[in-house]
Design a protein around this motif. Structure first.
Motif, mmCIF file in Angstrom:
data_model
loop_
_atom_site.group_PDB
_atom_site.id
_atom_site.type_symbol
_atom_site.label_atom_id
_atom_site.label_comp_id
_atom_site.label_asym_id
_atom_site.label_seq_id
_atom_site.Cartn_x
_atom_site.Cartn_y
_atom_site.Cartn_z
ATOM 1 N N ASN A 1 0.866 -1.170 0.000
ATOM 2 C CA ASN A 1 0.000 0.000 0.000
ATOM 3 C C ASN A 1 0.905 1.222 0.000
ATOM 4 O OD1 ASN A 1 -2.665 -1.248 0.271
ATOM 5 N ND2 ASN A 1 -1.862 -1.942 2.234
ATOM 6 N N VAL A 2 0.671 2.116 -0.946
ATOM 7 C CA VAL A 2 1.502 3.312 -1.053
ATOM 8 C C VAL A 2 0.672 4.547 -0.739
ATOM 9 C CG1 VAL A 2 2.857 4.789 -2.597
ATOM 10 C CG2 VAL A 2 3.061 2.289 -2.754
ATOM 11 N N PHE A 3 1.195 5.353 0.165
ATOM 12 C CA PHE A 3 0.641 6.667 0.460
ATOM 13 C C PHE A 3 1.614 7.668 -0.137
ATOM 14 C CE2 PHE A 3 -1.330 3.956 3.504
ATOM 15 C CZ PHE A 3 -2.611 4.469 3.635
ATOM 16 N N ALA A 4 1.169 8.373 -1.164
ATOM 17 C CA ALA A 4 2.021 9.333 -1.852
ATOM 18 C C ALA A 4 1.641 10.747 -1.413
ATOM 19 C CB ALA A 4 1.872 9.185 -3.360
ATOM 20 N N ILE A 5 2.643 11.624 -1.401
ATOM 21 C CA ILE A 5 2.442 13.006 -0.982
ATOM 22 C C ILE A 5 2.981 13.919 -2.074
ATOM 23 C CG2 ILE A 5 3.087 14.769 0.717
ATOM 24 C CD1 ILE A 5 3.514 12.427 2.720
ATOM 25 N N ASP A 6 2.223 14.953 -2.398
ATOM 26 C CA ASP A 6 2.726 15.987 -3.305
ATOM 27 C C ASP A 6 1.903 17.239 -3.111
ATOM 28 O OD1 ASP A 6 3.729 17.486 -5.674
ATOM 29 O OD2 ASP A 6 4.609 15.537 -6.144
ATOM 30 N N ARG A 7 2.553 18.382 -3.252
ATOM 31 C CA ARG A 7 1.866 19.668 -3.094
ATOM 32 C C ARG A 7 1.530 20.314 -4.423
ATOM 33 N NH1 ARG A 7 6.794 23.413 -0.888
ATOM 34 N NH2 ARG A 7 5.514 25.199 -1.432
ATOM 35 N N ASP A 8 2.051 19.764 -5.505
ATOM 36 C CA ASP A 8 1.862 20.323 -6.839
ATOM 37 C C ASP A 8 0.488 19.905 -7.375
ATOM 38 O OD1 ASP A 8 1.923 21.026 -9.522
ATOM 39 O OD2 ASP A 8 3.952 20.266 -9.853
ATOM 40 N N PRO A 9 -0.387 20.881 -7.654
ATOM 41 C CA PRO A 9 -1.714 20.526 -8.169
ATOM 42 C C PRO A 9 -1.659 19.692 -9.451
ATOM 43 C CG PRO A 9 -1.628 22.847 -7.596
ATOM 44 C CD PRO A 9 -0.219 22.324 -7.496
ATOM 45 N N ALA A 10 -0.658 19.902 -10.284
ATOM 46 C CA ALA A 10 -0.535 19.105 -11.509
ATOM 47 C C ALA A 10 -0.229 17.644 -11.174
ATOM 48 C CB ALA A 10 0.543 19.688 -12.421
ATOM 49 N N ALA A 11 0.549 17.402 -10.122
ATOM 50 C CA ALA A 11 0.836 16.026 -9.693
ATOM 51 C C ALA A 11 -0.431 15.362 -9.192
ATOM 52 C CB ALA A 11 1.911 16.017 -8.616
ATOM 53 N N LEU A 12 -1.257 16.129 -8.522
ATOM 54 C CA LEU A 12 -2.518 15.582 -8.033
ATOM 55 C C LEU A 12 -3.387 15.125 -9.196
ATOM 56 C CD1 LEU A 12 -3.305 18.209 -5.230
ATOM 57 C CD2 LEU A 12 -2.034 16.071 -5.037
ATOM 58 N N ASP A 13 -3.363 15.870 -10.292
ATOM 59 C CA ASP A 13 -4.114 15.477 -11.489
ATOM 60 C C ASP A 13 -3.539 14.194 -12.103
ATOM 61 O OD1 ASP A 13 -5.735 17.724 -11.203
ATOM 62 O OD2 ASP A 13 -4.608 18.905 -12.668
ATOM 63 N N ARG A 14 -2.217 14.057 -12.108
ATOM 64 C CA ARG A 14 -1.580 12.869 -12.688
ATOM 65 C C ARG A 14 -1.853 11.609 -11.887
ATOM 66 N NH1 ARG A 14 2.452 16.809 -13.698
ATOM 67 N NH2 ARG A 14 3.579 16.306 -11.805
ATOM 68 N N ALA A 15 -2.243 11.748 -10.650
ATOM 69 C CA ALA A 15 -2.462 10.594 -9.779
ATOM 70 C C ALA A 15 -3.679 9.772 -10.165
ATOM 71 C CB ALA A 15 -2.604 11.059 -8.332
ATOM 72 N N LYS A 16 -4.588 10.328 -10.934
ATOM 73 C CA LYS A 16 -5.809 9.602 -11.285
ATOM 74 C C LYS A 16 -5.503 8.286 -11.989
ATOM 75 C CE LYS A 16 -10.294 9.961 -13.571
ATOM 76 N NZ LYS A 16 -10.365 8.528 -13.598
ATOM 77 N N SER A 17 -4.528 8.273 -12.877
ATOM 78 C CA SER A 17 -4.210 7.034 -13.597
ATOM 79 C C SER A 17 -3.666 5.961 -12.650
ATOM 80 C CB SER A 17 -3.217 7.299 -14.733
ATOM 81 O OG SER A 17 -1.970 7.717 -14.219
ATOM 82 N N VAL A 18 -2.974 6.372 -11.585
ATOM 83 C CA VAL A 18 -2.467 5.410 -10.608
ATOM 84 C C VAL A 18 -3.629 4.853 -9.790
ATOM 85 C CG1 VAL A 18 -0.860 5.029 -8.690
ATOM 86 C CG2 VAL A 18 -0.248 6.601 -10.543
ATOM 87 N N THR A 19 -4.547 5.725 -9.409
ATOM 88 C CA THR A 19 -5.736 5.272 -8.691
ATOM 89 C C THR A 19 -6.523 4.295 -9.547
ATOM 90 O OG1 THR A 19 -5.871 7.369 -7.489
ATOM 91 C CG2 THR A 19 -7.870 6.025 -7.561
ATOM 92 N N ASP A 20 -6.683 4.620 -10.823
ATOM 93 C CA ASP A 20 -7.413 3.731 -11.729
ATOM 94 C C ASP A 20 -6.739 2.369 -11.840
ATOM 95 O OD1 ASP A 20 -9.186 5.796 -12.174
ATOM 96 O OD2 ASP A 20 -8.386 6.325 -14.147
ATOM 97 N N ALA A 21 -5.414 2.335 -11.845
ATOM 98 C CA ALA A 21 -4.678 1.086 -12.028
ATOM 99 C C ALA A 21 -4.562 0.260 -10.745
ATOM 100 C CB ALA A 21 -3.280 1.383 -12.575
ATOM 101 N N PHE A 22 -4.464 0.919 -9.583
ATOM 102 C CA PHE A 22 -4.155 0.188 -8.351
ATOM 103 C C PHE A 22 -5.216 0.299 -7.268
ATOM 104 C CE2 PHE A 22 -0.116 0.938 -10.471
ATOM 105 C CZ PHE A 22 0.417 -0.340 -10.478
ATOM 106 N N GLY A 23 -6.237 1.093 -7.498
ATOM 107 C CA GLY A 23 -7.356 1.171 -6.561
ATOM 108 C C GLY A 23 -6.956 1.555 -5.151
ATOM 109 N N GLU A 24 -7.471 0.794 -4.182
ATOM 110 C CA GLU A 24 -7.298 1.121 -2.764
ATOM 111 C C GLU A 24 -5.876 0.928 -2.251
ATOM 112 O OE1 GLU A 24 -10.200 -0.864 -0.398
ATOM 113 O OE2 GLU A 24 -11.878 0.040 -1.462
#
Length: 156
Positions: free
Chosen positions: A44-67
């Motif tokens: 289980n990975v908890f990732a941290i980033d303050r860059d709003p663009a990074a937050l947008d890029r995270a959707k594909s990781v959520t889609d691929a790895f879920g919870e």
């Protein structure tokens, strides 16, 4: 071109993740380390980033790895608080790929690049004064001190 994580294969190999481990990627960026860790074991990975663009890029990781993946918006310096707020009480490993990412250098609007014209911004996130604000409002002595200490220019 996306960001290429530094020493990715070596870091993942030496971290030797085990199924069930809880890992923190303190600088999510483009998600290179996060994806590699999620692929290396059932972690289980908890990732941290303050860059709003990074937050947008995270959707594909959520889609691929879920919870198995959670993105926490904020600074890695606030890691303890962010993890506590997410209900995480202990972790097995932490990875930080420190520095400015290729995404920030390649996008002229971010204001980090010397190769592309863009606004003088240079903020890692989207809050606080920009570099343009500082240059246009700070006293000369403050700017000289910044260049001397952070730019390591003894003739500042």
């Amino acid at each position: 071109m996306g960001h290429i994580p530094v020493m990715l294969d070596h870091v993942v190999e030496h971290m030797a993740m085990q199924d069930g481990d809880v890992v923190v990627d303190g600088t999510f960026g483009g998600g290179g380390y996060t994806r590699a860790l999620l692929n290396a074991a059932n972690v289980n990975v908890f990732a941290i980033d303050r860059d709003p663009a990074a937050l947008d890029r995270a959707k594909s990781v959520t889609d691929a790895f879920g919870e198995r993946f959670s993105l926490l918006g904020g600074r890695f310096g606030d890691m303890a608080r962010l993890l506590s707020e997410a209900g995480v009480t202990s972790v097995d490993a932490i990875v930080l790929d420190l520095g400015v990412s290729s995404f920030q250098l390649d996008e002229a609007d971010r204001g980090f690049s010397f190769m592309r014209d863009g606004p003088l911004d240079m903020r890692m996130g989207d809050t606080g004064p920009s570099a343009a604000d500082l240059v246009n409002m700070a006293d000369e002595s403050v700017l000289a001190d910044i260049v001397f200490h952070l730019g390591e220019d003894r003739d500042a």
